[in-house]
Scaffold this motif. Structure first.
Motif, PDB file in Angstrom:
ATOM      1  N   ALA A   1     -74.448  51.944  40.231  1.00  0.00           N
ATOM      2  CA  ALA A   1     -73.885  53.241  39.843  1.00  0.00           C
ATOM      3  C   ALA A   1     -72.489  53.077  39.240  1.00  0.00           C
ATOM      4  O   ALA A   1     -72.135  53.773  38.285  1.00  0.00           O
ATOM      5  N   GLU A   2     -71.735  52.151  39.781  1.00  0.00           N
ATOM      6  CA  GLU A   2     -70.390  51.923  39.263  1.00  0.00           C
ATOM      7  C   GLU A   2     -70.390  51.254  37.894  1.00  0.00           C
ATOM      8  O   GLU A   2     -69.579  51.579  37.027  1.00  0.00           O
ATOM      9  N   GLU A   3     -71.324  50.331  37.675  1.00  0.00           N
ATOM     10  CA  GLU A   3     -71.226  49.454  36.511  1.00  0.00           C
ATOM     11  C   GLU A   3     -72.153  49.779  35.349  1.00  0.00           C
ATOM     12  O   GLU A   3     -71.863  49.391  34.213  1.00  0.00           O
ATOM     13  N   VAL A   4     -73.252  50.476  35.570  1.00  0.00           N
ATOM     14  CA  VAL A   4     -74.194  50.708  34.474  1.00  0.00           C
ATOM     15  C   VAL A   4     -73.566  51.625  33.427  1.00  0.00           C
ATOM     16  O   VAL A   4     -72.895  52.596  33.754  1.00  0.00           O
ATOM     17  N   GLU A   5     -73.754  51.257  32.161  1.00  0.00           N
ATOM     18  CA  GLU A   5     -73.222  52.061  31.070  1.00  0.00           C
ATOM     19  C   GLU A   5     -74.229  53.131  30.688  1.00  0.00           C
ATOM     20  O   GLU A   5     -75.404  52.839  30.449  1.00  0.00           O
ATOM     21  N   VAL A   6     -73.737  54.366  30.642  1.00  0.00           N
ATOM     22  CA  VAL A   6     -74.593  55.515  30.329  1.00  0.00           C
ATOM     23  C   VAL A   6     -73.868  56.412  29.335  1.00  0.00           C
ATOM     24  O   VAL A   6     -72.658  56.275  29.124  1.00  0.00           O
ATOM     25  N   PRO A   7     -74.580  57.339  28.698  1.00  0.00           N
ATOM     26  CA  PRO A   7     -73.927  58.226  27.725  1.00  0.00           C
ATOM     27  C   PRO A   7     -72.795  59.037  28.343  1.00  0.00           C
ATOM     28  O   PRO A   7     -72.826  59.371  29.539  1.00  0.00           O
ATOM     29  N   THR A   8     -71.808  59.353  27.536  1.00  0.00           N
ATOM     30  CA  THR A   8     -70.686  60.178  27.979  1.00  0.00           C
ATOM     31  C   THR A   8     -71.205  61.489  28.560  1.00  0.00           C
ATOM     32  O   THR A   8     -72.134  62.095  28.030  1.00  0.00           O
ATOM     33  N   GLY A   9     -70.615  61.897  29.657  1.00  0.00           N
ATOM     34  CA  GLY A   9     -71.018  63.136  30.312  1.00  0.00           C
ATOM     35  C   GLY A   9     -72.034  62.945  31.417  1.00  0.00           C
ATOM     36  O   GLY A   9     -72.335  63.879  32.163  1.00  0.00           O
ATOM     37  N   THR A  10     -72.561  61.730  31.542  1.00  0.00           N
ATOM     38  CA  THR A  10     -73.524  61.445  32.613  1.00  0.00           C
ATOM     39  C   THR A  10     -72.788  61.278  33.932  1.00  0.00           C
ATOM     40  O   THR A  10     -71.767  60.588  34.004  1.00  0.00           O
ATOM     41  N   ILE A  11     -73.271  61.909  34.967  1.00  0.00           N
ATOM     42  CA  ILE A  11     -72.682  61.799  36.302  1.00  0.00           C
ATOM     43  C   ILE A  11     -73.543  60.848  37.119  1.00  0.00           C
ATOM     44  O   ILE A  11     -74.754  61.043  37.243  1.00  0.00           O
ATOM     45  N   LYS A  12     -72.912  59.815  37.680  1.00  0.00           N
ATOM     46  CA  LYS A  12     -73.624  58.818  38.484  1.00  0.00           C
ATOM     47  C   LYS A  12     -73.232  59.004  39.953  1.00  0.00           C
ATOM     48  O   LYS A  12     -72.047  59.063  40.274  1.00  0.00           O
ATOM     49  N   VAL A  13     -74.228  59.080  40.815  1.00  0.00           N
ATOM     50  CA  VAL A  13     -73.985  59.259  42.245  1.00  0.00           C
ATOM     51  C   VAL A  13     -74.861  58.286  43.021  1.00  0.00           C
ATOM     52  O   VAL A  13     -76.061  58.190  42.766  1.00  0.00           O
TER      53      VAL A  13
ATOM     54  N   GLY B   1     -82.963  40.526  43.857  1.00  0.00           N
ATOM     55  CA  GLY B   1     -82.469  40.224  42.512  1.00  0.00           C
ATOM     56  C   GLY B   1     -82.816  41.277  41.480  1.00  0.00           C
ATOM     57  O   GLY B   1     -82.094  41.474  40.501  1.00  0.00           O
ATOM     58  N   VAL B   2     -83.929  41.985  41.694  1.00  0.00           N
ATOM     59  CA  VAL B   2     -84.351  43.011  40.738  1.00  0.00           C
ATOM     60  C   VAL B   2     -83.440  44.244  40.791  1.00  0.00           C
ATOM     61  O   VAL B   2     -83.421  45.056  39.868  1.00  0.00           O
ATOM     62  N   ASN B   3     -82.660  44.352  41.847  1.00  0.00           N
ATOM     63  CA  ASN B   3     -81.730  45.469  42.008  1.00  0.00           C
ATOM     64  C   ASN B   3     -80.426  45.136  41.283  1.00  0.00           C
ATOM     65  O   ASN B   3     -79.427  44.781  41.894  1.00  0.00           O
ATOM     66  N   ALA B   4     -80.457  45.234  39.953  1.00  0.00           N
ATOM     67  CA  ALA B   4     -79.329  44.784  39.142  1.00  0.00           C
ATOM     68  C   ALA B   4     -79.119  45.690  37.938  1.00  0.00           C
ATOM     69  O   ALA B   4     -80.063  46.272  37.404  1.00  0.00           O
ATOM     70  N   VAL B   5     -77.869  45.773  37.508  1.00  0.00           N
ATOM     71  CA  VAL B   5     -77.510  46.576  36.334  1.00  0.00           C
ATOM     72  C   VAL B   5     -78.314  46.132  35.124  1.00  0.00           C
ATOM     73  O   VAL B   5     -78.807  46.963  34.345  1.00  0.00           O
ATOM     74  N   SER B   6     -78.479  44.818  34.950  1.00  0.00           N
ATOM     75  CA  SER B   6     -79.199  44.299  33.786  1.00  0.00           C
ATOM     76  C   SER B   6     -80.656  44.756  33.762  1.00  0.00           C
ATOM     77  O   SER B   6     -81.269  44.853  32.707  1.00  0.00           O
ATOM     78  N   VAL B   7     -81.212  45.062  34.931  1.00  0.00           N
ATOM     79  CA  VAL B   7     -82.609  45.493  35.023  1.00  0.00           C
ATOM     80  C   VAL B   7     -82.751  46.989  34.746  1.00  0.00           C
ATOM     81  O   VAL B   7     -83.695  47.420  34.082  1.00  0.00           O
ATOM     82  N   ILE B   8     -81.802  47.783  35.229  1.00  0.00           N
ATOM     83  CA  ILE B   8     -81.958  49.242  35.107  1.00  0.00           C
ATOM     84  C   ILE B   8     -81.400  49.825  33.827  1.00  0.00           C
ATOM     85  O   ILE B   8     -81.756  50.940  33.452  1.00  0.00           O
ATOM     86  N   SER B   9     -80.523  49.090  33.131  1.00  0.00           N
ATOM     87  CA  SER B   9     -79.820  49.674  31.974  1.00  0.00           C
ATOM     88  C   SER B   9     -80.748  50.241  30.922  1.00  0.00           C
ATOM     89  O   SER B   9     -80.603  51.395  30.503  1.00  0.00           O
ATOM     90  N   GLU B  10     -81.710  49.444  30.474  1.00  0.00           N
ATOM     91  CA  GLU B  10     -82.581  49.888  29.378  1.00  0.00           C
ATOM     92  C   GLU B  10     -83.472  51.075  29.789  1.00  0.00           C
ATOM     93  O   GLU B  10     -83.484  52.096  29.083  1.00  0.00           O
ATOM     94  N   PRO B  11     -84.204  50.990  30.910  1.00  0.00           N
ATOM     95  CA  PRO B  11     -85.028  52.153  31.284  1.00  0.00           C
ATOM     96  C   PRO B  11     -84.210  53.395  31.587  1.00  0.00           C
ATOM     97  O   PRO B  11     -84.615  54.515  31.252  1.00  0.00           O
ATOM     98  N   LEU B  12     -83.036  53.220  32.185  1.00  0.00           N
ATOM     99  CA  LEU B  12     -82.204  54.380  32.497  1.00  0.00           C
ATOM    100  C   LEU B  12     -81.773  55.102  31.232  1.00  0.00           C
ATOM    101  O   LEU B  12     -81.882  56.324  31.118  1.00  0.00           O
ATOM    102  N   ASN B  13     -81.302  54.341  30.258  1.00  0.00           N
ATOM    103  CA  ASN B  13     -80.849  54.980  29.031  1.00  0.00           C
ATOM    104  C   ASN B  13     -82.006  55.587  28.247  1.00  0.00           C
ATOM    105  O   ASN B  13     -81.842  56.593  27.557  1.00  0.00           O
ATOM    106  N   GLU B  14     -83.191  54.999  28.384  1.00  0.00           N
ATOM    107  CA  GLU B  14     -84.366  55.621  27.757  1.00  0.00           C
ATOM    108  C   GLU B  14     -84.680  56.953  28.420  1.00  0.00           C
ATOM    109  O   GLU B  14     -84.994  57.938  27.748  1.00  0.00           O
ATOM    110  N   LEU B  15     -84.573  57.005  29.755  1.00  0.00           N
ATOM    111  CA  LEU B  15     -84.853  58.239  30.475  1.00  0.00           C
ATOM    112  C   LEU B  15     -83.792  59.322  30.210  1.00  0.00           C
ATOM    113  O   LEU B  15     -84.088  60.516  30.303  1.00  0.00           O
ATOM    114  N   LEU B  16     -82.594  58.896  29.882  1.00  0.00           N
ATOM    115  CA  LEU B  16     -81.507  59.856  29.639  1.00  0.00           C
ATOM    116  C   LEU B  16     -81.516  60.436  28.224  1.00  0.00           C
ATOM    117  O   LEU B  16     -80.759  61.359  27.941  1.00  0.00           O
ATOM    118  N   LYS B  17     -82.379  59.941  27.349  1.00  0.00           N
ATOM    119  CA  LYS B  17     -82.441  60.434  25.959  1.00  0.00           C
ATOM    120  C   LYS B  17     -82.858  61.898  25.935  1.00  0.00           C
ATOM    121  O   LYS B  17     -83.710  62.319  26.701  1.00  0.00           O
TER     122      LYS B  17
END
Length: 196
Positions: A10-22, A180-196
């Protein structure tokens, strides 16, 4: 360990401006500063119960009422993935998408595969598939070296979703184990796809 990873994500993943991470600790869990959430972790054995799920759902609903987001995405690892998977079916519309990392998506089958024979009260994501809104998007991701949650648990769950025309995808990540699967590198792409 999974809560520390989710907080880091939550702290490190890059997401679009205005996204709230909790990051939300499941009932009875600690963070790295030893802050403990209310409720019980049930000894980490049988805790995907109605009480636990009601608490997690209330926390998400409270955050949604406060922030009024246009879209909500749930991300969980292991037990958190099971919790997220249950929530999207048990409370339809609570989220528009979910990322399930190392998901024991069929709890009774997972326990059998791990040699557990005791009775349990836990709910399972597999029990709530038919209630998931068709507009929900789901990613399930497992590491190829995961010796806790075998990939077949997520594979079969995703197939059950796609069989009823829910937009769901499964991915296995080579070389990663359960944590190991619980990592920023793993979630970044699917998360940003879901946020589109």
């Amino acid at each position: 360990r999974d809560s520390v990873g989710m907080i880091r994500n939550a702290e490190e993943v890059e997401v679009p401006t205005g996204t709230i991470k909790v990051a939300i600790l499941r009932p009875g869990y600690f963070d790295k500063q030893n802050n403990k959430s209310t409720g019980s972790d049930c000894g980490r054995r049988d805790c995907y119960t109605t009480i636990s799920l009601d608490e997690m759902t209330a926390a998400v609903q409270s955050l949604k009422n406060y922030y009024k987001p246009t879209k909500t995405i749930l991300i969980g690892h292991s037990g958190g993935a099971a919790t997220s998977g249950i929530m999207i079916g048990r409370t339809p519309g609570i989220a528009e998408g979910a990322i399930l990392l190392a998901c024991p998506c069929n709890i009774s089958r997972w326990r059998f595969m791990r040699g557990s024979s005791f009775g349990y009260q836990s709910l399972s994501p597999s029990d709530f598939i038919k209630n998931i809104p068709k507009t929900t998007k789901v990613f399930a991701i497992t590491g190829s070296n995961d010796n806790n949650t075998a990939d077949v648990l997520a594979v079969d769950y995703i197939k059950s979703l796609t069989d009823i025309n829910i937009n769901a995808q499964y991915k296995i990540i080579a070389g990663l184990d359960h944590n190991g699967v619980n990592a920023v590198s793993v979630i970044s792409e699917p998360l940003n796809e879901l946020l589109k």
